[in-house]
Scaffold this motif. Structure first.
Motif, mmCIF file in Angstrom:
data_model
loop_
_atom_site.group_PDB
_atom_site.id
_atom_site.type_symbol
_atom_site.label_atom_id
_atom_site.label_comp_id
_atom_site.label_asym_id
_atom_site.label_seq_id
_atom_site.Cartn_x
_atom_site.Cartn_y
_atom_site.Cartn_z
ATOM 1 N N TRP A 35 1.296 3.872 -3.091
ATOM 2 C CA TRP A 35 0.540 5.081 -3.436
ATOM 3 C C TRP A 35 1.319 6.342 -3.068
ATOM 4 C CZ3 TRP A 35 -3.132 6.029 -6.653
ATOM 5 C CH2 TRP A 35 -3.971 4.994 -7.061
ATOM 6 N N ALA A 95 -0.436 4.324 -11.964
ATOM 7 C CA ALA A 95 -0.623 3.144 -11.114
ATOM 8 C C ALA A 95 -1.095 1.954 -11.939
ATOM 9 C CB ALA A 95 -1.624 3.456 -10.005
ATOM 10 N N SER A 109 0.062 3.167 5.856
ATOM 11 C CA SER A 109 0.225 1.929 5.088
ATOM 12 C C SER A 109 -0.483 0.766 5.770
ATOM 13 C CB SER A 109 1.717 1.614 4.922
ATOM 14 O OG SER A 109 2.365 2.626 4.186
ATOM 15 N N PRO A 125 0.800 -1.223 0.000
ATOM 16 C CA PRO A 125 0.000 0.000 0.000
ATOM 17 C C PRO A 125 0.831 1.271 0.000
ATOM 18 C CG PRO A 125 -0.174 -1.165 2.108
ATOM 19 C CD PRO A 125 0.490 -2.094 1.153
ATOM 20 N N LEU A 139 -9.368 2.567 -11.506
ATOM 21 C CA LEU A 139 -8.220 1.932 -10.888
ATOM 22 C C LEU A 139 -8.405 0.417 -10.907
ATOM 23 C CD1 LEU A 139 -5.534 2.258 -9.430
ATOM 24 C CD2 LEU A 139 -6.812 2.304 -7.281
ATOM 25 N N LEU A 192 -2.185 10.070 -11.968
ATOM 26 C CA LEU A 192 -1.748 9.138 -10.929
ATOM 27 C C LEU A 192 -2.375 7.766 -11.142
ATOM 28 C CD1 LEU A 192 -0.110 8.703 -8.369
ATOM 29 C CD2 LEU A 192 -2.089 9.479 -7.042
ATOM 30 N N VAL A 193 -3.666 7.738 -11.490
ATOM 31 C CA VAL A 193 -4.341 6.457 -11.716
ATOM 32 C C VAL A 193 -3.767 5.754 -12.941
ATOM 33 C CG1 VAL A 193 -6.541 5.410 -12.373
ATOM 34 C CG2 VAL A 193 -6.459 7.095 -10.533
#
Length: 290
Positions: free
Chosen positions: A26, A64, A244, A23, A266, A60-61
């Motif tokens: 991110w 990712a 996290s 996590p 996402l 950002l998405v």
């Protein structure tokens, strides 16, 4: 598992497979955007070509999803994703705001900077969050990520493949990095993205817990270039580990509910990979290679 199973670019026995499911990725991703923005031509390419002002979460998405796809998808899908990214980048141009020179955003020097800013951020932040990586794991991770660099058009032999080489690369780039109008815009955007509707209600929580925390995970020399104070390490590290841990608990709750990639922008690639391959492939610190 049979010999015919397509485990993708890295596979469940790699460091990348375990690390990229954490996590803390991110915050690492946001940290990497701050770092990338200190390169004047990189940030000019973003500001002049990206729709991040109208689509605050989009970049950002998309980043990712690309990292997730290249790590966890079958090999054929990985190369399809990479071809689309290369095709988009091939068409983009930017103008150096200082010299007026027009340049390609897929210039290998810029692609290398983006790659190194990303993977060094992933490695640094996830380790700082408490993920039990040894020095050998860190070197192996950077060596694995040369394969990801090749997907965007870089020569893997010219990409730092261990911690010492990455440190040397980043040190050599520092004279080129500086605060610009573009980096100021990215700093403001990542602290307070211009979201609307119900998302706007969360900005006051996002800014100190995510935006400024990710900024504070930069190396001290980078925050000095930006000229804004960061959280001290004694504050930032516990915040990172606490956040996290909370996200990890939420992931464990949601893991069994995710079976279809058509869940929104996402895509939960690690979960979908486990659904495809079986529970033996679930990312875990216990699977880190010895």
């Amino acid at each position: 598992m049979t010999a015919t199973v397509d485990v993708g670019l890295f596979g469940p026995d790699s460091v990348s497979w375990q690390l990229h499911a954490e996590p803390a990725m991110w915050l690492a991703g946001i940290r990497s955007l701050y770092l990338q923005a200190l390169h004047p031509r990189t940030v000019a390419g973003v500001v002049q070509n990206s729709d991040f002002r109208r689509d605050p979460l989009g970049r950002l998405v998309r980043t990712a999803n690309f990292v997730g796809a290249t790590t966890y998808c079958p090999t054929g899908e990985v190369h399809e994703h990479a071809a689309r990214v290369r095709r988009v980048h091939r068409e983009l141009r930017a103008v150096d705001p200082e010299t007026g020179q027009r340049y390609r955003v897929d210039d290998p020097e810029l692609l290398l900077w983006v790659h190194c800013a990303e993977v060094s951020s992933f490695l640094s932040v996830v380790r700082r969050a408490g993920f039990p990586l040894t020095a050998a794991h860190a070197d192996r991770y950077l060596d694995e990520q040369r394969r990801a660099a090749a997907l965007v058009g870089l020569d893997p032999d010219e990409v730092p493949g261990d911690v010492a080489a990455m440190r040397a690369y980043l040190t050599a780039r520092r004279p080129l990095l500086r605060r610009t109008a573009g980096s100021d815009e990215i700093y403001a955007f990542l602290h307070r993205p211009p979201v609307t509707g119900w998302l706007a209600l969360g900005v006051r929580v996002y800014e100190p817990l995510v935006g400024h925390l990710a900024y504070s995970l930069l190396p001290p020399w980078a925050t000095r270039v930006y000229g804004h104070r960061a959280y001290p390490d004694v504050v930032a590290t516990p915040m990172l580990r606490g956040l996290s841990g909370a996200v990890r608990a939420a992931q464990l709750t949601a893991r069994t509910l995710i079976h279809d990639p058509r869940l929104g922008p996402l895509v939960p690639h690690p979960v979908l990979a486990v659904n495809r391959l079986g529970t033996w492939a679930r990312p875990s610190a216990r699977r880190l290679p010895s």
